[in-house]
Motif scaffolding. Structure first.
Motif, PDB file in Angstrom:
ATOM      1  N   LEU A   1       2.221  -4.097 -14.382  1.00 57.89           N
ATOM      2  CA  LEU A   1       2.452  -3.493 -13.071  1.00 57.89           C
ATOM      3  C   LEU A   1       1.838  -2.095 -12.996  1.00 57.89           C
ATOM      4  CD1 LEU A   1       6.165  -4.431 -12.244  1.00 57.89           C
ATOM      5  CD2 LEU A   1       4.080  -5.706 -11.758  1.00 57.89           C
ATOM      6  N   ARG A   2       2.022  -1.298 -14.052  1.00 56.06           N
ATOM      7  CA  ARG A   2       1.505   0.076 -14.065  1.00 56.06           C
ATOM      8  C   ARG A   2      -0.007   0.119 -14.231  1.00 56.06           C
ATOM      9  NH1 ARG A   2       3.350   3.181 -18.437  1.00 56.06           N
ATOM     10  NH2 ARG A   2       3.826   1.282 -19.557  1.00 56.06           N
ATOM     11  N   GLY A   3      -0.572  -0.927 -14.797  1.00 58.75           N
ATOM     12  CA  GLY A   3      -2.004  -0.955 -15.074  1.00 58.75           C
ATOM     13  C   GLY A   3      -2.797  -1.711 -14.035  1.00 58.75           C
ATOM     14  N   LYS A   4      -3.125  -2.963 -14.355  1.00 60.10           N
ATOM     15  CA  LYS A   4      -4.038  -3.740 -13.507  1.00 60.10           C
ATOM     16  C   LYS A   4      -3.552  -3.915 -12.079  1.00 60.10           C
ATOM     17  CE  LYS A   4      -6.236  -6.193 -17.284  1.00 60.10           C
ATOM     18  NZ  LYS A   4      -6.539  -7.468 -17.909  1.00 60.10           N
ATOM     19  N   LEU A   5      -2.257  -4.194 -11.896  1.00 60.30           N
ATOM     20  CA  LEU A   5      -1.771  -4.414 -10.532  1.00 60.30           C
ATOM     21  C   LEU A   5      -1.872  -3.137  -9.705  1.00 60.30           C
ATOM     22  CD1 LEU A   5      -0.537  -6.482  -8.575  1.00 60.30           C
ATOM     23  CD2 LEU A   5       1.695  -5.598  -9.226  1.00 60.30           C
ATOM     24  N   LYS A   6      -1.486  -2.012 -10.275  1.00 59.36           N
ATOM     25  CA  LYS A   6      -1.533  -0.743  -9.544  1.00 59.36           C
ATOM     26  C   LYS A   6      -2.982  -0.339  -9.243  1.00 59.36           C
ATOM     27  CE  LYS A   6       0.628   3.779  -9.549  1.00 59.36           C
ATOM     28  NZ  LYS A   6       1.571   4.648 -10.258  1.00 59.36           N
ATOM     29  N   LEU A   7      -3.862  -0.516 -10.217  1.00 58.73           N
ATOM     30  CA  LEU A   7      -5.275  -0.206  -9.994  1.00 58.73           C
ATOM     31  C   LEU A   7      -5.861  -1.084  -8.888  1.00 58.73           C
ATOM     32  CD1 LEU A   7      -6.537   0.151 -13.672  1.00 58.73           C
ATOM     33  CD2 LEU A   7      -6.472   1.963 -11.944  1.00 58.73           C
ATOM     34  N   TYR A   8      -5.566  -2.376  -8.961  1.00 55.86           N
ATOM     35  CA  TYR A   8      -6.115  -3.304  -7.971  1.00 55.86           C
ATOM     36  C   TYR A   8      -5.592  -3.010  -6.569  1.00 55.86           C
ATOM     37  CZ  TYR A   8      -6.869  -7.359  -5.108  1.00 55.86           C
ATOM     38  OH  TYR A   8      -7.217  -8.167  -4.073  1.00 55.86           O
TER      39      TYR A   8
ATOM     40  N   GLU B   1      -7.127   0.119  -5.042  1.00 59.25           N
ATOM     41  CA  GLU B   1      -8.494  -0.094  -4.557  1.00 59.25           C
ATOM     42  C   GLU B   1      -8.510  -0.978  -3.305  1.00 59.25           C
ATOM     43  OE1 GLU B   1     -12.469   0.293  -4.097  1.00 59.25           O
ATOM     44  OE2 GLU B   1     -11.168   1.431  -5.431  1.00 59.25           O
ATOM     45  N   ALA B   2      -7.722  -2.050  -3.314  1.00 50.30           N
ATOM     46  CA  ALA B   2      -7.687  -2.956  -2.157  1.00 50.30           C
ATOM     47  C   ALA B   2      -7.147  -2.241  -0.927  1.00 50.30           C
ATOM     48  CB  ALA B   2      -6.833  -4.184  -2.478  1.00 50.30           C
ATOM     49  N   CYS B   3      -6.170  -1.370  -1.100  1.00 47.06           N
ATOM     50  CA  CYS B   3      -5.616  -0.627   0.027  1.00 47.06           C
ATOM     51  C   CYS B   3      -6.624   0.395   0.548  1.00 47.06           C
ATOM     52  CB  CYS B   3      -4.315   0.060  -0.379  1.00 47.06           C
ATOM     53  SG  CYS B   3      -2.959  -1.101  -0.655  1.00 47.06           S
ATOM     54  N   ARG B   4      -7.332   1.065  -0.363  1.00 48.89           N
ATOM     55  CA  ARG B   4      -8.359   2.016   0.078  1.00 48.89           C
ATOM     56  C   ARG B   4      -9.451   1.308   0.868  1.00 48.89           C
ATOM     57  NH1 ARG B   4      -7.133   4.362  -4.644  1.00 48.89           N
ATOM     58  NH2 ARG B   4      -8.703   3.300  -5.894  1.00 48.89           N
ATOM     59  N   ARG B   5      -9.886   0.162   0.378  1.00 47.94           N
ATOM     60  CA  ARG B   5     -10.947  -0.582   1.078  1.00 47.94           C
ATOM     61  C   ARG B   5     -10.479  -1.073   2.437  1.00 47.94           C
ATOM     62  NH1 ARG B   5     -15.370  -2.949  -2.099  1.00 47.94           N
ATOM     63  NH2 ARG B   5     -15.337  -1.889  -4.091  1.00 47.94           N
ATOM     64  N   GLY B   6      -9.211  -1.415   2.528  1.00 45.47           N
ATOM     65  CA  GLY B   6      -8.667  -1.887   3.797  1.00 45.47           C
ATOM     66  C   GLY B   6      -8.514  -0.793   4.827  1.00 45.47           C
ATOM     67  N   ASP B   7      -8.441   0.460   4.366  1.00 41.91           N
ATOM     68  CA  ASP B   7      -8.268   1.591   5.282  1.00 41.91           C
ATOM     69  C   ASP B   7      -9.584   2.040   5.895  1.00 41.91           C
ATOM     70  OD1 ASP B   7      -5.591   1.621   4.812  1.00 41.91           O
ATOM     71  OD2 ASP B   7      -5.656   3.206   3.312  1.00 41.91           O
ATOM     72  N   ARG B   8     -10.690   1.582   5.337  1.00 41.19           N
ATOM     73  CA  ARG B   8     -12.006   2.029   5.834  1.00 41.19           C
ATOM     74  C   ARG B   8     -12.377   1.357   7.123  1.00 41.19           C
ATOM     75  NH1 ARG B   8     -15.050   1.750   0.082  1.00 41.19           N
ATOM     76  NH2 ARG B   8     -13.829   3.354  -0.857  1.00 41.19           N
TER      77      ARG B   8
ATOM     78  N   CYS C   1       0.823  -1.206   0.000  1.00 39.56           N
ATOM     79  CA  CYS C   1       0.000   0.000   0.000  1.00 39.56           C
ATOM     80  C   CYS C   1       0.863   1.265   0.000  1.00 39.56           C
ATOM     81  CB  CYS C   1      -0.946  -0.001   1.194  1.00 39.56           C
ATOM     82  SG  CYS C   1      -2.209  -1.293   1.065  1.00 39.56           S
ATOM     83  N   ASP C   2       2.132   1.132   0.311  1.00 44.37           N
ATOM     84  CA  ASP C   2       3.066   2.248   0.198  1.00 44.37           C
ATOM     85  C   ASP C   2       3.421   2.371  -1.281  1.00 44.37           C
ATOM     86  OD1 ASP C   2       5.222   3.994   0.126  1.00 44.37           O
ATOM     87  OD2 ASP C   2       6.227   3.100   1.857  1.00 44.37           O
ATOM     88  N   SER C   3       3.010   3.440  -1.911  1.00 42.34           N
ATOM     89  CA  SER C   3       3.182   3.590  -3.361  1.00 42.34           C
ATOM     90  C   SER C   3       4.642   3.479  -3.791  1.00 42.34           C
ATOM     91  CB  SER C   3       2.599   4.922  -3.831  1.00 42.34           C
ATOM     92  OG  SER C   3       3.296   6.003  -3.241  1.00 42.34           O
ATOM     93  N   ARG C   4       5.576   3.802  -2.912  1.00 42.13           N
ATOM     94  CA  ARG C   4       7.001   3.721  -3.264  1.00 42.13           C
ATOM     95  C   ARG C   4       7.429   2.282  -3.523  1.00 42.13           C
ATOM     96  NH1 ARG C   4       8.912   6.823   1.947  1.00 42.13           N
ATOM     97  NH2 ARG C   4       7.405   5.291   2.669  1.00 42.13           N
ATOM     98  N   VAL C   5       6.796   1.335  -2.856  1.00 40.36           N
ATOM     99  CA  VAL C   5       7.160  -0.076  -3.029  1.00 40.36           C
ATOM    100  C   VAL C   5       6.819  -0.537  -4.443  1.00 40.36           C
ATOM    101  CG1 VAL C   5       6.686  -2.437  -2.246  1.00 40.36           C
ATOM    102  CG2 VAL C   5       6.948  -0.594  -0.577  1.00 40.36           C
ATOM    103  N   LEU C   6       5.576  -0.338  -4.854  1.00 42.32           N
ATOM    104  CA  LEU C   6       5.171  -0.737  -6.196  1.00 42.32           C
ATOM    105  C   LEU C   6       5.923   0.068  -7.254  1.00 42.32           C
ATOM    106  CD1 LEU C   6       3.453  -2.608  -7.883  1.00 42.32           C
ATOM    107  CD2 LEU C   6       1.554  -0.993  -7.658  1.00 42.32           C
TER     108      LEU C   6
END
Length: 191
Positions: free
Chosen positions: A174-181, A184-191, A33-38
């Motif tokens: 990596l820049r497309g589907k993985l980053k999008l997914y 979204e998964a990180c945002r949902r986990g933060d709720r 979820c840390d954008s620097r990692v991806l």
């Protein structure tokens, strides 16, 4: 004199090693979820793509390799359930891993494998393994364990015949589907 015979030594060793265990145990399970990692993995993939753009014969593969289609229909993606997105990402990641491993084998069996190319392929193999682990730590279920996996649409694929095209697919995935997914998964986990 053994460790059992000296409780003070045992205590000292456990106190010495305790912080090391806390570092491992305290590592964030949502590291992806840390954008620097991806971004680090994306940068490595883009670098590999750029290196292979200039090479001619050493980058040709002796056979075509099947890869996932990385095109994303953003409208459809946003309307898709997260579970369906996970299926697409896991299927794409599995196929991409197979493709990179096949590319690694073909490169190793070529008459004069380039050390530079081998290095980038090896980094891609390592990167995909790490990304798989990071997705698992995020709690993303693999496609085979998801209830909708059986009814999912088949993964769109095509073939590539050069390392440059293989690394372009890797980078785009990596820049497309993985980053999008993961976003979204990180945002949902933060709720």
């Amino acid at each position: 004199m053994g460790v059992r015979e000296c409780p003070a030594l045992l205590l000292w060793l456990s106190l010495l090693l305790l912080p090391l265990g806390l570092l491992v145990l305290g590592a964030p399970p949502r590291l992806i979820c840390d954008s620097r990692v991806l971004e680090r993995y994306i940068l490595e993939a883009k670098e590999a793509e750029n290196v292979t753009m200039g090479c001619a014969e050493g980058c040709n593969l002796s056979e075509n390799i099947t890869v996932p289609d990385t095109k994303v229909n953003f409208y459809a993606w946003r309307r898709m359930e997260v579970g369906q997105q996970a299926i697409e990402v896991w299927q794409g990641l599995a196929l991409l891993s197979e493709a990179i491993l096949r590319g690694q084998a073909l490169l190793a069996n070529s008459s004069q494998p380039s050390e530079t190319l081998q290095l980038y392929v090896d980094k891609a193999v390592s990167g995909l393994r790490s990304l798989t682990s990071l997705l698992r730590a995020l709690g993303a279920q693999e496609a085979t364990s998801l209830p909708d996996a059986a009814s999912a649409a088949p993964l769109r694929t095509f073939t590539v015949d050069t390392l440059c095209k293989l690394f372009r697919i890797y980078s785009n995935f990596l820049r497309g589907k993985l980053k999008l997914y993961t976003g979204e998964a990180c945002r949902r986990g933060d709720r």
